[in-house]
Design an enzyme around this catalytic site. Structure first.
Site, PDB file in Angstrom:
ATOM      1  N   GLY A  33       0.849  -1.192   0.000  1.00  0.00           N
ATOM      2  CA  GLY A  33       0.000   0.000   0.000  1.00  0.00           C
ATOM      3  C   GLY A  33       0.884   1.241   0.000  1.00  0.00           C
ATOM      4  O   GLY A  33       2.112   1.146   0.142  1.00  0.00           O
ATOM      5  N   SER A  35       2.653   4.849   1.035  1.00  0.00           N
ATOM      6  CA  SER A  35       3.310   5.357   2.231  1.00  0.00           C
ATOM      7  C   SER A  35       2.244   5.987   3.135  1.00  0.00           C
ATOM      8  O   SER A  35       1.363   6.701   2.646  1.00  0.00           O
ATOM      9  CB  SER A  35       4.355   6.411   1.830  1.00  0.00           C
ATOM     10  OG  SER A  35       4.974   6.937   2.967  1.00  0.00           O
ATOM     11  N   LYS A  39       0.709   0.344   6.932  1.00  0.00           N
ATOM     12  CA  LYS A  39       1.380  -0.964   6.888  1.00  0.00           C
ATOM     13  C   LYS A  39       2.212  -1.242   8.141  1.00  0.00           C
ATOM     14  O   LYS A  39       2.071  -2.289   8.768  1.00  0.00           O
ATOM     15  CB  LYS A  39       2.284  -1.060   5.637  1.00  0.00           C
ATOM     16  CG  LYS A  39       1.550  -0.869   4.318  1.00  0.00           C
ATOM     17  CD  LYS A  39       2.488  -0.968   3.127  1.00  0.00           C
ATOM     18  CE  LYS A  39       3.595   0.069   3.109  1.00  0.00           C
ATOM     19  NZ  LYS A  39       3.138   1.465   3.026  1.00  0.00           N
ATOM     20  N   SER A 107       5.970  -1.866  -2.056  1.00  0.00           N
ATOM     21  CA  SER A 107       5.986  -2.826  -3.190  1.00  0.00           C
ATOM     22  C   SER A 107       4.943  -2.437  -4.245  1.00  0.00           C
ATOM     23  O   SER A 107       3.937  -3.133  -4.416  1.00  0.00           O
ATOM     24  CB  SER A 107       5.799  -4.265  -2.701  1.00  0.00           C
ATOM     25  OG  SER A 107       4.793  -4.420  -1.737  1.00  0.00           O
TER      26      SER A 107
HETATM   27  P1  ADP Z   1       3.142   2.930   6.274  1.00  0.00           P
HETATM   28  O1  ADP Z   1       3.938   1.877   6.973  1.00  0.00           O
HETATM   29  O2  ADP Z   1       2.104   2.360   5.353  1.00  0.00           O
HETATM   30  O3  ADP Z   1       3.970   3.987   5.620  1.00  0.00           O
HETATM   31  P2  ADP Z   1       2.546   3.937   8.906  1.00  0.00           P
HETATM   32  O4  ADP Z   1       2.025   2.766   9.674  1.00  0.00           O
HETATM   33  O5  ADP Z   1       3.985   4.336   9.098  1.00  0.00           O
HETATM   34  O6  ADP Z   1       2.243   3.695   7.346  1.00  0.00           O
HETATM   35  O7  ADP Z   1       1.667   5.226   9.171  1.00  0.00           O
HETATM   36  C1  ADP Z   1       0.261   5.156   9.216  1.00  0.00           C
HETATM   37  C2  ADP Z   1      -0.278   6.318  10.074  1.00  0.00           C
HETATM   38  O8  ADP Z   1      -1.701   6.225  10.097  1.00  0.00           O
HETATM   39  C3  ADP Z   1       0.198   6.231  11.515  1.00  0.00           C
HETATM   40  O9  ADP Z   1       0.455   7.540  11.965  1.00  0.00           O
HETATM   41  C4  ADP Z   1      -1.018   5.620  12.238  1.00  0.00           C
HETATM   42  O10 ADP Z   1      -1.082   5.995  13.590  1.00  0.00           O
HETATM   43  C5  ADP Z   1      -2.190   6.211  11.451  1.00  0.00           C
HETATM   44  N1  ADP Z   1      -3.428   5.440  11.527  1.00  0.00           N
HETATM   45  C6  ADP Z   1      -4.641   5.942  11.839  1.00  0.00           C
HETATM   46  N2  ADP Z   1      -5.587   4.981  11.848  1.00  0.00           N
HETATM   47  C7  ADP Z   1      -4.978   3.833  11.535  1.00  0.00           C
HETATM   48  C8  ADP Z   1      -5.432   2.477  11.391  1.00  0.00           C
HETATM   49  N3  ADP Z   1      -6.707   2.138  11.564  1.00  0.00           N
HETATM   50  N4  ADP Z   1      -4.505   1.535  11.054  1.00  0.00           N
HETATM   51  C9  ADP Z   1      -3.209   1.868  10.857  1.00  0.00           C
HETATM   52  N5  ADP Z   1      -2.729   3.127  10.971  1.00  0.00           N
HETATM   53  C10 ADP Z   1      -3.595   4.109  11.326  1.00  0.00           C
END
Ligand code: ADP
Length: 195
Positions: A33, A35, A39, A107
Site C-alpha cells: 500500500g 506510504s 502498513k 511494493s
Molecule cells: P506505512 O507503513 O504504510 O507507511 P505507517 O504505519 O507508518 O504507514 O503510518 C500510518 C499512520 O496512520 C500512523 O500515523 C497511524 O497511527 C495512522 N493510523 C490511523 N488509523 C490507523 C489504522 N486504523 N490503522 C493503521 N494506521 C492508522
C-alpha cells in the site's frame, strides 16, 4: 541444483519438523500500500498480538531493512525490485525456519509482488492490500514525506511521482480510514490461520 559451480547442499532437517516444533505454519503476510497507509502500524501491532498468542513471528519493515540489508539501494525501479527480491528471499528463509513473517513494504508494482510470490511460494504467500486512499495518506503524512515530495524534494515518490499498482486479487483489503487497528488485526489473523 547447480549455479555457477555452487552445488546445493541438502540439509537433513525438514521444514515440517521445524514447523511442528513451533506448532505453526511458516507463512508470509505481505502488506502492500501507499506510504502512510498503515502498513508498519498494523505489522508491528500484529507482531505484538501473535507473540502474545504464542506464535513465533518477525516483521520485515521496508524502512527498517533499508537501514541494513538494503542500505545500498535507492528508489529507482531497479533498486525497488532488488529491495523486494531480497526481502522475499529473507522471508522465504524465515518461513522455512517455521516463522510467520509480516512484510510491510510499499511494493508498488504487480510484477515485483509476483516475483515475491514466486520466491516465497504460492501456498505461503498471503497478499494484503492496505487500501487507504492517497488523500488520507497525504493528510496523515506522519514523516512529512508527502510535503517534501510535493515540493519536489523527493523524487520517485509512490503515489505522487511514481506509480502504485493495486493488487487485483488480494486475500484481504483493509482501508484504515474505515477499519480500526483491532478489527484489522482480527482480519489479518484470519488470513494467517487459513490453511
Ligand atoms: P506505512 O507503513 O504504510 O507507511 P505507517 O504505519 O507508518 O504507514 O503510518 C500510518 C499512520 O496512520 C500512523 O500515523 C497511524 O497511527 C495512522 N493510523 C490511523 N488509523 C490507523 C489504522 N486504523 N490503522 C493503521 N494506521 C492508522
Amino acid at each position: 541444483m547447480v549455479t555457477k559451480g555452487i552445488v546445493w547442499h541438502q540439509g537433513i532437517v525438514a521444514r515440517n519438523e521445524r514447523e511442528a516444533l513451533l506448532g505453526q505454519t511458516g507463512v508470509t503476510i505481505w502488506l502492500t500500500g501507499l506510504s502512510a497507509s498503515g502498513k508498519s502500524t498494523l505489522a508491528f501491532a500484529l507482531e505484538r498480538r501473535l507473540l502474545s498468542e504464542g506464535k513465533a513471528c518477525f516483521t520485515l519493515d521496508g524502512d527498517n531493512v533499508r537501514h541494513g540489508l538494503n542500505r545500498n539501494l535507492g528508489f529507482s525501479s531497479e533498486d525497488r525490485s532488488e529491495n523486494i527480491r531480497r526481502v522475499a528471499e529473507v522471508s522465504r528463509l524465515m518461513n522455512e525456519a517455521g516463522l510467520i513473517v509480516i512484510v510491510a513494504l510499499i511494493s508498488p508494482l504487480r510484477s515485483d509482488r509476483a516475483m515475491a510470490k514466486e520466491i516465497i511460494g504460492v501456498e505461503h504467500f498471503r497478499e494484503v492490500y492496505i487500501s487507504t486512499p492517497l488523500e488520507a495518506c497525504e493528510a496523515r503524512d506522519p514523516k512529512g514525506l508527502y510535503v517534501r515530495a510535493r515540493a519536489g524534494e523527493l523524487a520517485e515518490f509512490t503515489g505522487i511521482s511514481s506509480p502504485y499498482e493495486h493488487p487485483t486479487s488480494p486475500e484481504l483489503i483493509i482501508n484504515t480510514l474505515e477499519t480500526c487497528v483491532d478489527s484489522a488485526l482480527d482480519q489479518l489473523c484470519g488470513v494467517i490461520m487459513r490453511k
